[in-house]
Design a protein around this motif. Structure first.
Motif, PDB file in Angstrom:
ATOM      1  N   ALA A 121       0.871  -1.179   0.000  1.00 16.27           N
ATOM      2  CA  ALA A 121       0.000   0.000   0.000  1.00 16.27           C
ATOM      3  C   ALA A 121       0.905   1.225   0.000  1.00 16.27           C
ATOM      4  O   ALA A 121       1.991   1.208   0.592  1.00 16.27           O
ATOM      5  N   PHE A 122       0.469   2.295  -0.655  1.00 13.87           N
ATOM      6  CA  PHE A 122       1.295   3.492  -0.793  1.00 13.87           C
ATOM      7  C   PHE A 122       0.553   4.718  -0.271  1.00 13.87           C
ATOM      8  O   PHE A 122      -0.654   4.874  -0.485  1.00 13.87           O
ATOM      9  N   GLY A 123       1.293   5.578   0.404  1.00 12.85           N
ATOM     10  CA  GLY A 123       0.740   6.826   0.915  1.00 12.85           C
ATOM     11  C   GLY A 123       1.799   7.589   1.697  1.00 12.85           C
ATOM     12  O   GLY A 123       2.750   6.999   2.217  1.00 12.85           O
ATOM     13  N   ASP A 124       1.630   8.876   1.797  1.00 11.98           N
ATOM     14  CA  ASP A 124       2.593   9.735   2.501  1.00 11.98           C
ATOM     15  C   ASP A 124       2.234   9.743   3.985  1.00 11.98           C
ATOM     16  O   ASP A 124       1.357  10.479   4.429  1.00 11.98           O
ATOM     17  N   VAL A 125       2.929   8.922   4.776  1.00 15.36           N
ATOM     18  CA  VAL A 125       2.595   8.811   6.200  1.00 15.36           C
ATOM     19  C   VAL A 125       3.467   9.714   7.068  1.00 15.36           C
ATOM     20  O   VAL A 125       3.222   9.825   8.274  1.00 15.36           O
ATOM     21  N   GLN A 162       5.489   9.299  -1.500  1.00 11.83           N
ATOM     22  CA  GLN A 162       4.668   8.161  -1.124  1.00 11.83           C
ATOM     23  C   GLN A 162       5.524   7.081  -0.454  1.00 11.83           C
ATOM     24  O   GLN A 162       6.469   6.560  -1.055  1.00 11.83           O
ATOM     25  N   ASP A 163       5.197   6.755   0.773  1.00 15.14           N
ATOM     26  CA  ASP A 163       5.852   5.669   1.482  1.00 15.14           C
ATOM     27  C   ASP A 163       5.114   4.358   1.185  1.00 15.14           C
ATOM     28  O   ASP A 163       4.041   4.350   0.583  1.00 15.14           O
ATOM     29  N   MET A 164       5.706   3.255   1.617  1.00 12.56           N
ATOM     30  CA  MET A 164       5.123   1.946   1.321  1.00 12.56           C
ATOM     31  C   MET A 164       4.910   1.163   2.611  1.00 12.56           C
ATOM     32  O   MET A 164       5.803   1.065   3.451  1.00 12.56           O
ATOM     33  N   VAL A 165       3.706   0.605   2.743  1.00 12.38           N
ATOM     34  CA  VAL A 165       3.383  -0.291   3.850  1.00 12.38           C
ATOM     35  C   VAL A 165       3.125  -1.675   3.263  1.00 12.38           C
ATOM     36  O   VAL A 165       2.355  -1.824   2.306  1.00 12.38           O
ATOM     37  N   ILE A 166       3.790  -2.680   3.822  1.00 12.96           N
ATOM     38  CA  ILE A 166       3.646  -4.051   3.352  1.00 12.96           C
ATOM     39  C   ILE A 166       2.841  -4.860   4.356  1.00 12.96           C
ATOM     40  O   ILE A 166       3.171  -4.904   5.551  1.00 12.96           O
TER      41      ILE A 166
END
Length: 766
Positions: free
Chosen positions: A478-482, A488-492
């Motif tokens: 999943a991608f989004g600016d956290v 955009q950062d990435m959450v796995i």
């Protein structure tokens, strides 16, 4: 015509026949399910209806969007959806006089049709999604043979550890009807069901050369191949009904122990198995049979694939058609060329792969759990010139090498990886099966190399961000600016349920991910987590919505800020959505939320284990409510096992494209279409229903002059409305229904209806 009064009320939305897609047209299949005949000769015919609101979505396969694979090679079947455990047969599906290729994948029980162009080459196949829906629902294994000599292949398939035959016919168009509900045989005066396990693949060939088709299959306890002789020729008609008699309990006079690659030859006396020459590790594990005449002497050789081993074994028949005797074996077949080797359980198929009129040998894994899942279809061309066969390996990735295929399971996500304003495709997978017991999950990157109005994709790497080193399985990005830094950062999400944060530190505008927080914030919703970063409460920061194996959605609200995300668990049943199914009650759901291009309100899509895609609208005002289903089968899509969905406007026209991944490791790209006219497509049954879409009324044509009983049934099996009709055509006033999937059940006495019937609608993209 019988004009009926409404059962109750009016229909709030539209009723659509179940749509299936192709680039230029969509079919609405009136599927008739194979149901046994009753003593009073009643027959049931089913077809699917979907109740949808005005403006309901329909999709056509975007076959014109190009994809380049490894080495920049164009992928001819890019969006076909991958292959894991394919089985192969030939048939002229579309009636043009050219043999086509029927591919049935055990993973998800999915049929694929590749139309031949008559070019005499292995590259002359074209995927035809429309024609796949001419076939009835099938399970576990299926192949085609012309049993009744009418020039149309019939389907031989599995059911309840037995064998079912669907008779093919062209009564106005290709269709199939149950010919034999379950094969039986006679032994010592008693009639019994023929037993074939779901993981075996038997052979239906003319064993003794008398013109009818017999059955060869392993004994249910394993070890010996049994011959069930067809007595149709003896009954005076070799093309007549199959009439099986148990003929030989040790056909070929060999024994397969399951403990060694080599079989034990000459182990039977007078056709009766002697005491087993070696112990077996329990019951029959699983085997596949390919029976063909390799040396052109009129009797059948066998090629065996066994669950316990990774090579084929060819047994040479030194006997006669009536008395088979295996005298030689090749446990590394074909040893004279290049032996086939797979992780476990190979399955050989005798089918023409290059349109030259001579059957070839295609080999693929038969294990849905442990088999090789990428570049896994070997094509051995028959280069012989006589009546026998001589194999030469041509390629090890037949058809599947021309598809986007990331092994087992495909989890696609749109993300602008290089900051050029074009959305790229990042695809997580369940795993690549490197060997038995060794699996690794990875990300593949397909960069969008097209334009803002014409997308095109090219493979960059199959190990994006190098995540293979972490040993994840069921990788879902999943991608989004956290962290609020503008990228955009990435959450796995992965098999164990934990989430892992990879921070983006771009290099030259290209994303560059580094693992920052394994087990991010201790979030662990459950097995097979599928995260989505989205501002659910519209407060300006990114919340988390995470699907899991149990079929529910977990909502974590961001109580921090745009720059420092802090997540608070809110509910594990977001929207009241629980899509678990099957005996194990598994759902494996995955969410995707995107604003409606016109209204800006959120649409929620959910992929799940059965392969369908669900849609929910008009839920933002109350995040704690139970959401109403807008569509339980978006676009009529059913990709087999485990759908994974993402949507985006790839060509800048304001209309969303949709990509769906599946457990076969492939993806399919669809664009939203509009239905602009309905016409009948001749089929093998008289059933018709129109208009499509319908609102308050539906005209049903059965073509039957006598009494019929019709029920409208929902997906829970509940009857919502019923009629008793007389005559061939009826106007049905539909009751008020919630959106969902519905079926019409038509029953009539002394009637035999065939399947399937289709209605065709042209589709266009504006």
């Amino acid at each position: 015509m019988s004009v009926l009064q409404p059962c109750s009320g009016t229909l709030a939305g539209q009723v659509l026949l179940h749509p299936f897609q192709d680039l230029l047209m969509s079919l609405f299949s009136l599927r008739l399910l194979p149901i046994p005949y009753f003593l009073w000769l009643a027959c049931f015919a089913w077809f699917s209806l979907i109740a949808l609101p005005v403006g309901a979505q329909s999709y056509v396969l975007a076959s014109d969007v190009p994809v380049l694979g490894a080495g920049g090679q164009p992928l001819a079947h890019a969006w076909a959806g991958g292959l894991n455990n394919p089985q192969f047969s030939n048939m002229d599906v579309n009636g043009d006089g050219i043999q086509d290729l029927f591919v049935f994948d055990r993973q998800g029980d999915v049929p694929l049709i590749f139309l031949g162009d008559g070019s005499g080459g292995a590259d002359g196949w074209r995927l035809s999604p429309v024609d796949a829906f001419r076939f009835p629902p099938l399970r576990d294994w299926a192949f085609l043979r012309d049993v009744n000599c009418d020039g149309v292949e019939d389907i031989i398939t599995s059911r309840e550890s037995g064998v079912v035959i669907y008779r093919g016919n062209r009564d106005g168009g290709l269709g199939f009807v149950v010919d034999t509900n379950r094969l039986r045989y006679v032994q010592s005066g008693f009639t019994r069901y023929l037993g074939v396990t779901e993981i075996d693949i038997p052979a239906l060939e003319d064993v003794d050369g008398d013109g009818d088709r017999d059955v060869l299959t392993f004994n249910l306890s394993g070890g010996y191949v049994e011959w069930y002789k067809n007595r149709a020729a003896e009954n005076g008609d070799p093309c007549g009904p199959i009439d099986l008699e148990f003929s030989d309990g040790c056909w070929g006079r060999f024994y397969e122990s399951g403990l060694a690659k080599a079989v034990q030859l000459d182990t039977c006396l007078g056709g009766t198995p002697v005491e087993k020459p070696a112990s077996r590790s329990g019951v029959h594990a699983g085997s596949t049979l390919m029976a063909f005449d390799e040396d052109g002497d009129g009797d059948l050789e066998l090629v065996l694939g066994d669950l316990s081993f990774d090579n084929l074994n060819r047994l040479l028949n030194g006997g006669t058609p009536e008395a088979a005797l295996m005298v030689e074996q090749d446990t590394l077949y074909p040893r004279y060329d290049q032996p086939y080797e797979v992780h476990q359980y190979p399955a050989p198929f005798y089918a023409d792969a290059d349109q030259d009129g001579r059957p070839d040998m295609l080999v693929a894994p038969n294990s849905v759990v442990l088999g090789k899942d990428v570049n896994n279809v070997a094509f051995y061309r028959d280069i012989g010139t006589g009546s026998g066969a001589v194999w030469e390996l041509q390629r090890e990735d037949f058809l599947v090498g021309d598809m986007v295929d990331v092994g087992r399971g495909a989890n696609p996500v749109f993300f602008d990886e290089n900051g050029d304003g074009l959305l790229d495709l990042v695809i997580g997978n369940s795993s690549y099966t490197l060997s038995v017991g060794t699996k690794v999950g990875q990300l593949a990157l397909y960069r969008n190399t097209g334009t803002a109005s014409a997308p095109a994709f090219e493979l960059q790497t199959t190990d994006y961000a190098g995540i293979s080193i972490y040993g994840f399985e069921n990788v879902h990005p999943a991608f989004g600016d956290v962290d609020g830094d503008g990228d955009q950062d990435m959450v796995i999400g992965e098999e164990n349920g934990l989430l892992h944060l990879f921070v983006n530190n771009p290099l030259g505008g290209v994303a560059n991910f580094t693992l920052s927080a394994p087990g991010w914030q201790g979030i662990d919703p459950g097995k097979t987590s599928t995260p989505l970063l989205v501002d659910l409460d519209r407060d300006g920061d990114l919340d988390l919505l995470v699907g899991e194996r149990n079929g529910n959605l977990n909502y974590y609200r961001n109580d921090g800020s745009v720059t420092v995300a802090t997540y608070t668990f809110v509910t594990e049943t977001f929207g009241g959505i629980v899509l678990a199914s099957g005996a194990t009650n598994i759902g494996e759901v995955q969410p995707w939320i995107i604003p409606d291009p016109e209204s800006g309100s959120y649409r929620l899509y959910v992929g799940e284990r059965t392969g369908r895609v669900w849609r929910y609208d008009n839920w933002e005002s109350d995040l704690g409510a139970v959401f109403e289903v807008t569509d339980s089968t978006v676009g009529g899509l059913d990709v087999g096992d485990r759908s994974r969905v993402a949507l985006a406007d790839l060509d800048g026209d304001g209309i969303l494209e949709l990509v769906v991944g599946n457990m076969r490791g492939g993806i399919s790209l669809y664009r939203e279409g509009e239905y602009v006219g309905v016409a009948s497509l001749p089929g093998s049954s008289p059933l018709r229903a129109w208009p499509n879409p319908a609102r308050q009324q539906l005209t049903l044509y059965t073509g039957l002059p006598h009494t019929q009983w019709v029920q409208l049934v929902d997906i829970q099996g509940r009857t919502r409305c019923q009629w008793q009709l007389n005559g061939p055509q009826h106007q049905l006033t539909l009751p008020e229904l919630p959106d969902g999937l519905y079926q019409l059940l038509v029953q009539a006495k002394a009637v035999r209806l065939s399947l399937p019937t289709m209605i065709q609608a042209q589709a266009k993209h504006e």
